[in-house]
Write a protein that holds these residues in place. Structure first.
Motif, short mmCIF file in Angstrom:
data_model
loop_
_atom_site.label_atom_id
_atom_site.label_comp_id
_atom_site.label_asym_id
_atom_site.label_seq_id
_atom_site.Cartn_x
_atom_site.Cartn_y
_atom_site.Cartn_z
N SER A 220 0.68 -1.15 0.00
CA SER A 220 0.08 -0.15 -0.03
C SER A 220 0.91 1.27 0.04
CB SER A 220 -1.07 -0.13 1.30
OG SER A 220 -1.89 -0.97 1.20
N THR A 221 2.18 1.14 0.75
CA THR A 221 2.77 2.57 0.75
C THR A 221 3.58 2.72 -0.48
OG1 THR A 221 3.48 1.96 3.05
CG2 THR A 221 4.96 3.32 1.83
N VAL A 222 4.01 1.74 -1.19
CA VAL A 222 4.67 2.04 -2.60
C VAL A 222 3.85 2.28 -3.60
CG1 VAL A 222 6.03 0.66 -4.14
CG2 VAL A 222 6.89 0.58 -1.73
N GLU A 226 -5.01 1.09 -2.19
CA GLU A 226 -5.68 0.25 -1.13
C GLU A 226 -6.29 -1.18 -1.80
OE1 GLU A 226 -7.83 1.99 1.93
OE2 GLU A 226 -6.55 3.69 2.22
N ILE A 227 -6.09 -2.00 -0.85
CA ILE A 227 -6.88 -3.30 -1.35
C ILE A 227 -8.39 -3.28 -1.17
CG2 ILE A 227 -7.04 -6.10 -0.79
CD1 ILE A 227 -4.22 -5.58 0.52
N MET A 249 -2.82 -15.27 -0.90
CA MET A 249 -3.92 -14.73 -1.10
C MET A 249 -4.00 -13.83 -2.73
SD MET A 249 -4.17 -11.62 1.37
CE MET A 249 -3.74 -12.93 2.76
N LEU A 250 -5.02 -13.97 -3.27
CA LEU A 250 -5.19 -13.08 -4.50
C LEU A 250 -6.00 -11.70 -4.10
CD1 LEU A 250 -7.01 -15.80 -6.82
CD2 LEU A 250 -4.46 -15.04 -6.52
N LEU A 251 -5.58 -10.52 -4.76
CA LEU A 251 -5.83 -9.33 -4.31
C LEU A 251 -6.53 -8.57 -5.54
CD1 LEU A 251 -2.63 -8.19 -2.54
CD2 LEU A 251 -4.85 -9.25 -1.56
N ARG A 252 -7.63 -7.65 -5.46
CA ARG A 252 -7.88 -6.77 -6.22
C ARG A 252 -7.75 -5.34 -5.85
NH1 ARG A 252 -13.58 -9.64 -8.58
NH2 ARG A 252 -12.56 -11.34 -9.81
N LEU A 253 -7.04 -4.44 -6.44
CA LEU A 253 -6.53 -3.16 -5.63
C LEU A 253 -7.40 -2.11 -6.63
CD1 LEU A 253 -2.86 -3.69 -6.19
CD2 LEU A 253 -4.14 -4.29 -4.16
N GLN A 254 -7.36 -1.03 -5.85
CA GLN A 254 -7.88 0.27 -6.49
C GLN A 254 -7.43 0.63 -7.93
OE1 GLN A 254 -6.57 3.17 -3.56
NE2 GLN A 254 -8.54 3.32 -2.63
N GLY A 255 -8.48 0.86 -8.63
CA GLY A 255 -7.91 1.37 -9.98
C GLY A 255 -8.01 -0.02 -11.27
N HIS A 374 -7.61 -3.87 9.88
CA HIS A 374 -8.76 -4.02 9.13
C HIS A 374 -8.37 -5.31 8.18
CE1 HIS A 374 -12.59 -3.41 7.14
NE2 HIS A 374 -11.86 -3.14 5.95
N PHE A 375 -7.37 -5.09 7.58
CA PHE A 375 -6.93 -5.94 6.49
C PHE A 375 -6.54 -7.44 7.19
CE2 PHE A 375 -2.74 -8.37 5.15
CZ PHE A 375 -2.93 -8.63 3.97
N ILE A 376 -6.00 -7.55 8.08
CA ILE A 376 -6.19 -8.85 8.95
C ILE A 376 -7.39 -9.38 9.05
CG2 ILE A 376 -5.27 -9.87 11.19
CD1 ILE A 376 -2.89 -8.01 11.21
#
Length: 398
Positions: A220-222, A226-227, A249-255, A374-376
């Motif tokens: 998230s920092t780099v 956000e997820i 895990m698989l992630l879907r990110l903003q954008g 919140h992520f955890i």
């Protein structure tokens, strides 16, 4: 690394107290070395263990004055509040097992003290929201030691991603592999393992709370993204363990970007293998924590190139985060120290009554810690759900 002070504020080191981190603790010593590295901060008080005798013995090891060497964090807080403001600590550093974070942090924030706290921030989202609200109400500084954000080339990577140097982000892969829980070390006297596999002390997550929280924060920092949603599979591979020691895990990110996050502590032979790959429409970047002084950049229209710490052409944030000329390795302690320098810069600015320089006051904040909690919780929720897998069944056979 010098900090300029105006004439109205007499130059001095910032004073801090530590809660936890006494004899036989690992991370407390790392915090103390990092805080001391640049000569800006000094340890003056502490309550270094949950055992009063051990706490005071640990304080004597570090040459704390008897009247500031306490048997409990409650005694420490009461003593600081009794002192005149000009003698009090500037902040407290909390380096205890996770279950103690919330009580200590909330008490010191409500008393008006600045705080640095190890991660994961607290056990529950409700506790995280309470802390965010308390910090906002008191207007205090609150740093969370996601220390990998302090590496110069992580800051360079952040700059390149967020300034568009690799175009629009499409894919992010963050992996954190350790092997220290590949065997049942919790049964052989390892204090670190014993509390980290105990849900009453560690919290509801194991590896995901310990190192998965670092992976989420680094991503998230780099990227600045956000997820938005995730699909998680957590496992307890070690016999008798109730907390996860492996997570994927698989992630879907903003954008619209997609991602993969892995956090495992049962990868036999791995030491501290944290790595981040960010791929965009015009290039990719790869950084590895075990080789932190290099950043690989693969542009779409040119050859692979290697950026090195303290070399020419880096962004100002990366330049400020370095202490030595190029070719002289810097690492974990220096990155950790950069987080403390960011906190110190913010505190000094407030003491002077001026706005902090954003480049100087660059550190993870309470909101970052709350997002990590919140992520955890969402990872645990996803892992418990059965509504995510498509089973293959029996493939046709000849």
């Amino acid at each position: 690394m010098s900090l300029s002070l105006n004439a109205s504020y007499p130059p001095r080191r910032l004073r801090y107290a530590m809660v936890g981190g006494g004899r036989d603790a690992f991370i407390g010593g790392v915090h103390r070395k990092a805080a001391a590295l640049d000569g800006q901060i000094e340890l003056v008080a502490g309550a270094l263990s949950s055992s009063p005798d051990k706490a005071r013995a640990s304080g004597r090891d570090l040459f704390l004055a008897d009247d500031r060497n306490h048997g409990s964090w409650q005694e420490l807080l009461a003593d600081e509040l009794r002192r005149p403001p000009e003698e009090r600590i500037d902040f407290v550093s909390i380096v205890t097992p996770n279950h103690v974070h919330y009580l200590v942090a909330q008490a010191f924030v409500e008393a008006g003290f600045h705080v640095v706290c190890d991660k994961p921030l607290v056990h529950t989202g409700a506790q995280a929201r309470d802390l965010v609200a308390a910090v906002k109400k008191q207007g205090t500084v609150f740093g969370v030691t996601y220390n990998y954000t302090g590496y110069p080339l992580v800051r360079q990577m952040r700059h390149m991603v967020q300034s568009g140097a690799i175009g629009t982000v499409r894919k992010v892969v963050v992996e954190y592999h350790q092997g220290w829980l590949a065997t049942a070390v919790e049964d052989s006297g390892s204090k670190q393992a014993a509390w980290r596999v105990d849900p009453a002390l560690s919290g509801a997550a194991g590896a995901m709370g310990d190192i998965g929280s670092h992976a989420e924060n680094l991503l998230s920092t780099v990227t600045g993204l956000e997820i938005e949603s995730l699909c998680a599979d957590l496992s307890a591979m070690g016999a008798g363990r109730t907390l996860d020691d492996d997570g994927n895990m698989l992630l879907r990110l903003q954008g619209g970007a997609r991602g993969v996050l892995i956090a495992s502590q049962i990868c036999t032979g791995s030491e501290n293998d944290l790595r981040l790959r960010v791929s965009g429409t015009t290039g990719s970047l790869v950084w590895c924590q075990e080789n932190p002084n290099q950043l690989q950049h693969a542009p779409l229209d040119g050859p692979l190139r290697t950026l090195t710490r303290a070399s020419t052409g880096l962004c100002e944030s990366a330049v400020r985060a370095s202490r030595l000329p190029s070719g002289h390795p810097e690492g974990f302690i220096e990155a950790f120290a950069n987080v403390y320098l960011g906190v110190a810069a913010d505190i000094r600015a407030r003491l002077q009554g001026v706005a902090a320089d954003p480049l100087a006051a660059d550190y993870p904040r309470v909101e970052d810690g709350a997002r990590g909690v919140h992520f955890i919780e969402k990872v645990l929720e996803s892992s418990r759900s059965t509504q995510k897998w498509t089973h293959l069944g029996n493939a046709p056979k000849a």
